[in-house]
Design a protein around this motif. Structure first.
Motif, PDB file in Angstrom:
ATOM      1  N   ALA A  32      -4.732   8.438   6.035  1.00  0.00           N
ATOM      2  CA  ALA A  32      -5.538   7.920   7.526  1.00  0.00           C
ATOM      3  C   ALA A  32      -7.012   7.406   6.994  1.00  0.00           C
ATOM      4  N   ARG A  33      -7.708   8.088   6.060  1.00  0.00           N
ATOM      5  CA  ARG A  33      -9.081   7.577   5.850  1.00  0.00           C
ATOM      6  C   ARG A  33      -8.991   6.175   5.424  1.00  0.00           C
ATOM      7  N   ALA A  34      -7.855   5.849   4.665  1.00  0.00           N
ATOM      8  CA  ALA A  34      -7.923   4.445   3.860  1.00  0.00           C
ATOM      9  C   ALA A  34      -7.409   3.580   4.994  1.00  0.00           C
ATOM     10  N   ALA A  35      -6.789   3.805   6.033  1.00  0.00           N
ATOM     11  CA  ALA A  35      -6.020   2.968   6.898  1.00  0.00           C
ATOM     12  C   ALA A  35      -7.124   2.027   7.677  1.00  0.00           C
ATOM     13  N   LEU A  36      -6.809   0.509   7.514  1.00  0.00           N
ATOM     14  CA  LEU A  36      -7.704  -0.429   8.073  1.00  0.00           C
ATOM     15  C   LEU A  36      -7.023  -1.030   9.375  1.00  0.00           C
ATOM     16  N   ALA A  37      -5.508  -1.075   9.364  1.00  0.00           N
ATOM     17  CA  ALA A  37      -4.771  -1.695  10.394  1.00  0.00           C
ATOM     18  C   ALA A  37      -3.360  -1.284  10.237  1.00  0.00           C
ATOM     19  N   GLY A  38      -2.523  -1.795  11.039  1.00  0.00           N
ATOM     20  CA  GLY A  38      -1.234  -1.597  10.894  1.00  0.00           C
ATOM     21  C   GLY A  38      -0.375  -2.885  10.947  1.00  0.00           C
ATOM     22  N   LYS A  39       0.960  -2.924  10.491  1.00  0.00           N
ATOM     23  CA  LYS A  39       1.584  -4.189  10.731  1.00  0.00           C
ATOM     24  C   LYS A  39       2.979  -3.467  11.451  1.00  0.00           C
ATOM     25  N   VAL A  40       3.158  -3.640  12.659  1.00  0.00           N
ATOM     26  CA  VAL A  40       4.312  -3.020  13.452  1.00  0.00           C
ATOM     27  C   VAL A  40       5.209  -4.225  13.605  1.00  0.00           C
ATOM     28  N   ASN A  41       6.403  -4.169  13.154  1.00  0.00           N
ATOM     29  CA  ASN A  41       7.411  -5.196  13.248  1.00  0.00           C
ATOM     30  C   ASN A  41       6.835  -6.418  12.929  1.00  0.00           C
ATOM     31  N   GLY A  42       6.292  -6.509  11.710  1.00  0.00           N
ATOM     32  CA  GLY A  42       5.749  -7.622  11.227  1.00  0.00           C
ATOM     33  C   GLY A  42       4.483  -8.353  11.738  1.00  0.00           C
ATOM     34  N   LYS A  43       3.833  -7.669  12.976  1.00  0.00           N
ATOM     35  CA  LYS A  43       2.560  -8.110  13.538  1.00  0.00           C
ATOM     36  C   LYS A  43       1.549  -7.276  13.176  1.00  0.00           C
ATOM     37  N   LEU A  44       0.289  -7.631  12.905  1.00  0.00           N
ATOM     38  CA  LEU A  44      -0.842  -6.997  12.318  1.00  0.00           C
ATOM     39  C   LEU A  44      -1.558  -6.401  13.717  1.00  0.00           C
ATOM     40  N   VAL A  45      -1.867  -5.288  13.638  1.00  0.00           N
ATOM     41  CA  VAL A  45      -2.503  -4.539  14.743  1.00  0.00           C
ATOM     42  C   VAL A  45      -3.754  -3.912  14.484  1.00  0.00           C
ATOM     43  N   ASP A  46      -4.448  -3.299  15.403  1.00  0.00           N
ATOM     44  CA  ASP A  46      -5.602  -2.127  14.828  1.00  0.00           C
ATOM     45  C   ASP A  46      -5.065  -0.862  14.931  1.00  0.00           C
ATOM     46  N   VAL A  47      -5.767  -0.039  14.198  1.00  0.00           N
ATOM     47  CA  VAL A  47      -5.100   1.553  13.858  1.00  0.00           C
ATOM     48  C   VAL A  47      -5.016   2.165  15.310  1.00  0.00           C
ATOM     49  N   ASP A  48      -5.675   1.878  16.052  1.00  0.00           N
ATOM     50  CA  ASP A  48      -5.682   2.504  17.403  1.00  0.00           C
ATOM     51  C   ASP A  48      -4.578   1.894  18.499  1.00  0.00           C
ATOM     52  N   SER A  49      -3.893   0.984  17.973  1.00  0.00           N
ATOM     53  CA  SER A  49      -3.007   0.193  18.626  1.00  0.00           C
ATOM     54  C   SER A  49      -1.587   1.300  18.747  1.00  0.00           C
ATOM     55  N   LEU A  50      -1.332   1.331  20.346  1.00  0.00           N
ATOM     56  CA  LEU A  50      -0.200   2.353  20.415  1.00  0.00           C
ATOM     57  C   LEU A  50       1.139   1.869  20.390  1.00  0.00           C
ATOM     58  N   ILE A  51       2.219   2.383  19.671  1.00  0.00           N
ATOM     59  CA  ILE A  51       3.497   2.432  19.315  1.00  0.00           C
ATOM     60  C   ILE A  51       4.374   3.223  20.400  1.00  0.00           C
ATOM     61  N   ASP A  52       5.052   2.418  21.167  1.00  0.00           N
ATOM     62  CA  ASP A  52       5.699   3.222  22.277  1.00  0.00           C
ATOM     63  C   ASP A  52       7.026   3.040  22.228  1.00  0.00           C
ATOM     64  N   ARG A  53       7.683   2.466  21.119  1.00  0.00           N
ATOM     65  CA  ARG A  53       9.078   2.120  20.765  1.00  0.00           C
ATOM     66  C   ARG A  53       9.541   2.271  19.541  1.00  0.00           C
ATOM     67  N   GLY A 183      -8.458 -10.386  16.560  1.00  0.00           N
ATOM     68  CA  GLY A 183      -8.012  -9.189  15.901  1.00  0.00           C
ATOM     69  C   GLY A 183      -6.806  -9.223  14.799  1.00  0.00           C
ATOM     70  N   PRO A 184      -6.565  -8.259  14.214  1.00  0.00           N
ATOM     71  CA  PRO A 184      -7.140  -6.760  13.994  1.00  0.00           C
ATOM     72  C   PRO A 184      -8.474  -6.968  13.493  1.00  0.00           C
ATOM     73  N   HIS A 185      -9.187  -5.738  13.538  1.00  0.00           N
ATOM     74  CA  HIS A 185     -10.405  -5.398  13.101  1.00  0.00           C
ATOM     75  C   HIS A 185     -10.569  -4.064  12.208  1.00  0.00           C
ATOM     76  N   VAL A 186     -11.094  -3.853  11.337  1.00  0.00           N
ATOM     77  CA  VAL A 186     -11.401  -2.443  10.711  1.00  0.00           C
ATOM     78  C   VAL A 186     -11.884  -1.382  11.852  1.00  0.00           C
ATOM     79  N   PRO A 187     -11.322  -0.145  11.760  1.00  0.00           N
ATOM     80  CA  PRO A 187     -11.659   0.677  12.847  1.00  0.00           C
ATOM     81  C   PRO A 187     -13.353   0.975  13.141  1.00  0.00           C
ATOM     82  N   THR A 188     -13.940   0.997  11.778  1.00  0.00           N
ATOM     83  CA  THR A 188     -15.588   1.213  12.063  1.00  0.00           C
ATOM     84  C   THR A 188     -16.201   0.339  11.279  1.00  0.00           C
ATOM     85  N   THR A 189     -17.664   0.243  11.388  1.00  0.00           N
ATOM     86  CA  THR A 189     -18.458  -0.641  10.459  1.00  0.00           C
ATOM     87  C   THR A 189     -18.450   0.010   9.248  1.00  0.00           C
ATOM     88  N   SER A 190     -18.418   1.196   9.108  1.00  0.00           N
ATOM     89  CA  SER A 190     -18.570   1.833   7.637  1.00  0.00           C
ATOM     90  C   SER A 190     -17.551   1.349   6.663  1.00  0.00           C
TER      91      SER A 190
END
Length: 635
Positions: A32-53, A183-190
């Motif tokens: 969780a600390r290392a996560a920068l983004a996700g790839k949902v069904n082959g598409k890059l998204v932000d870490v706070d993107s909602l997966i509803d299926r 996007g996507p972007h890293v979750p925080t500037t840190s």
């Protein structure tokens, strides 16, 4: 219920929709600390993107190539944020990721200075430490346009106005800075800790010289400090090896404005050229190539037939004579077809391999010219193999083996290979493409080469193989090519008599190993930093006398070595021997041959190599034997 399938095949089941970060947290706090983004069904998204299926999910971290690209993209926004805090009147435009880094273009009333860059980089570090959350917001087009106009960001408003369609747009905010981005972007500037601003350059808005000149700030960003350190060291090493500086230092060549994109070869540089050409000629002759020579200027009607006039006209130099239009050849292939067509060819004659050190001219944009690496006048180690379809694979394998041998002799041990297949716009039947692609793929496998597939990147007339080499500081140079052509021999009327007495169009393999002599010599200069191996060195040794008493003996040694076929000079100046040794060491000569009274009395020479090692005294014949062995080994 939401089922998430992970790359290892395992599944996570959740009672409700979840974010990428939720899934990462369920696996472990470290992920969780290392996560920068996700790839949902082959598409890059932000870490706070909602997966509803039910979905397949890959967590992207700094260890992934996509993670590094996200870091660089976010670093471009960090740069823009810092500029806006320091220079509120500056307008932001675009800031994409590029190889090894990023840039951002700004409109500002005065040029940014090196001191400004230092201040901007310092502010970027401060913003990074603030650990600002980066949030994505959705706007419709009119809302986004009005938002940026209210902010005084008129370039951003223009960009949105030029986007076709009415789809909603995503804007990313970090504190008081908001930018347009998919996007996507890293979750925080840190998450952005390792970066460096490199330089400022000019760039016209939208690449149009009629528009305002913007200021482009280049930067580099990495996930690890060691990676950035290695990159900066590589840049520093590349700067030391710049072929333009070394070419001047070693008196190899020069360029000047009166002949843009064309090279003035000096004696030493031409000696290097001749050594390469003689080597390639011997290699080709021993592999059954027939060397030919074709005209520099050919009537435009032939270029129309070949297709170049319609597809390549803007890059061709054209001249008129006798009320006819001619083009200075940008490539050799149509001329080679004309040679093949002279006389009736039989299937028994094939394959026919025609080679030419062909001098070509292309009207490259002036801004693209770069030393001898990118020029308008160049010579190719060009060849075309005319063969039957059944001979194609065998010829490709032979060429690959030849290319590997040549690169190995020049000191390049690592080879990168790409196979480019049929593009959407092409000539020929699917059956022909199936055969040709299969032949190239089978040849690569037979040659036991690893290769990367580039779907749709082939030429319109056939698939191709690209060969790239890696130099001693890890840079990749694409040099060799092999293209399989169904189109040109047919367009230009090439044919042979088949075994059943029918007339058939030959397959035409375009091939080059070095590419252009100019560019390959530039690569060699930078790879060896001017310290060429003995067989290539323009001057292989210099004879130095210690005092006037050895002048005649030094001349005799020089003459003898030149008679043996070595490229040897002499320095008989009335200077201290230490001064002469130091001066010729700067010229990176492989050997210095020193003669004093002791050498004269014993009919020997003292030998010093480029590394500064004293090899002691030896007879002339022993020296000759030593040099011949080193030349033969090409070490």
């Amino acid at each position: 219920m939401t089922v998430i399938r992970l790359p290892d095949g395992s599944e996570r089941v959740f009672d409700q929709p979840v974010t990428v970060l939720d899934v990462a947290s369920s696996i472990g706090t470290g992920l969780a600390r290392a996560a920068l983004a996700g790839k949902v069904n082959g598409k890059l998204v932000d870490v706070d993107s909602l997966i509803d299926r039910d979905s397949e999910l890959e967590i992207i971290t700094e260890n992934d190539s996509e993670g590094l690209e996200i870091i660089r993209h976010s670093s471009a926004h960090l740069l823009a944020h810092a500029v806006k805090e320091l220079f509120p009147e500056a307008q932001v435009t675009i800031g994409p990721v590029i190889e090894d880094g990023f840039y951002y273009d700004f409109s500002y009333t005065r040029p940014f200075t090196p001191e400004d860059l230092e201040a901007i980089e310092k502010r970027m570090l401060e913003i990074s430490k603030r650990n600002i959350k980066i949030e994505r917001k959705i706007f419709d087009r009119s809302e986004a346009i009005n938002f940026f106009k209210q902010q005084g960001e008129y370039y951003k408003a223009q960009i949105i106005e030029s986007i076709p369609g009415d789809e909603e747009l995503s804007l990313y905010s970090q504190g008081n800075f908001t930018d347009l981005c998919r996007g996507p972007h890293v979750p925080t500037t840190s998450k952005l800790k390792v970066f460096k601003l490199m330089k400022v350059a000019g760039a016209y808005w939208r690449g149009n010289s009629n528009n305002e000149m913007l200021q482009r700030i280049y930067g580099t960003a990495w996930s690890k400090k060691d990676d950035q350190k290695h990159y900066l060291n590589r840049l520093e090493e590349a700067e030391k090896r710049d072929h333009r500086k070394i070419g001047k230092q070693l008196d190899l060549f020069h360029t000047q404005e009166e002949a843009p994109g064309m090279v003035f070869w000096h004696s030493k540089g031409w000696a290097l050229w001749q050594q390469i050409e003689q080597y390639m000629r011997e290699i080709q002759n021993s592999n059954a190539y027939l060397e030919i020579r074709t005209p520099q200027i050919i009537d435009k009607e032939l270029w129309k037939q070949s297709g170049h006039w319609d597809n390549f006209r803007e890059n061709m130099f054209v001249t008129d004579a006798d009320e006819r239009s001619f083009a200075i050849k940008p490539m050799n292939c149509p001329g080679h077809v004309q040679v093949f067509k002279q006389g009736l060819r039989s299937y028994r004659d094939l394959p026919i391999r025609l080679a030419e050190f062909g001098s070509c001219h292309r009207n490259e944009a002036s801004g693209a010219l770069h030393g001898i690496m990118r020029v308008r006048a160049f010579t190719q180690d060009d060849a075309h193999i005319f063969c039957t379809e059944n001979q194609t694979q065998e010829e490709v394998v032979k060429f690959i083996n030849l290319l590997k041998r040549v690169y190995d002799d020049f000191g390049f041990k690592e080879l990168l290979v790409k196979l480019s297949t049929r593009p959407a716009k092409r000539v020929g039947t699917d059956v022909q493409w199936d055969k040709s692609e299969a032949a190239l793929e089978a040849a690569l496998k037979e040659a036991k080469l690893e290769w990367e597939l580039q779907p749709g990147e082939g030429a319109f007339y056939g698939p191709k193989i690209e060969f790239s080499l890696k130099d001693c500081i890890g840079r990749i140079w694409q040099c060799g090519t092999l293209q399989l052509d169904f189109s040109m021999p047919e367009r230009l009327g090439a044919e042979y008599v088949a075994e059943d007495n029918s007339r058939q169009v030959p397959v035409m393999l375009h091939r080059a190993i070095l590419g252009s002599f100019e560019r390959f010599i530039g690569i060699l200069i930078e790879n060896y930093a001017g310290a060429f191996p003995l067989w290539l060195a323009p001057v292989q040794a210099v004879v130095l006398n210690i005092s006037k008493g050895q002048i005649n003996y030094a001349k005799k040694i020089t003459d003898e070595l030149n008679r043996y076929g070595f490229r040897v000079s002499q320095d008989l100046r009335n200077e201290k021997i230490t001064y002469k040794i130091r001066e010729h060491s700067m010229q990176k000569l492989p050997y210095q041959i020193i003669v004093g009274d002791a050498e004269v009395s014993t009919s020997q020479v003292s030998v010093r190599n480029r590394a500064g090692q004293d090899l002691g005294q030896m007879t002339l014949l022993k020296l000759v034997e030593h040099l011949k062995e080193e030349v033969a080994l090409k070490v």
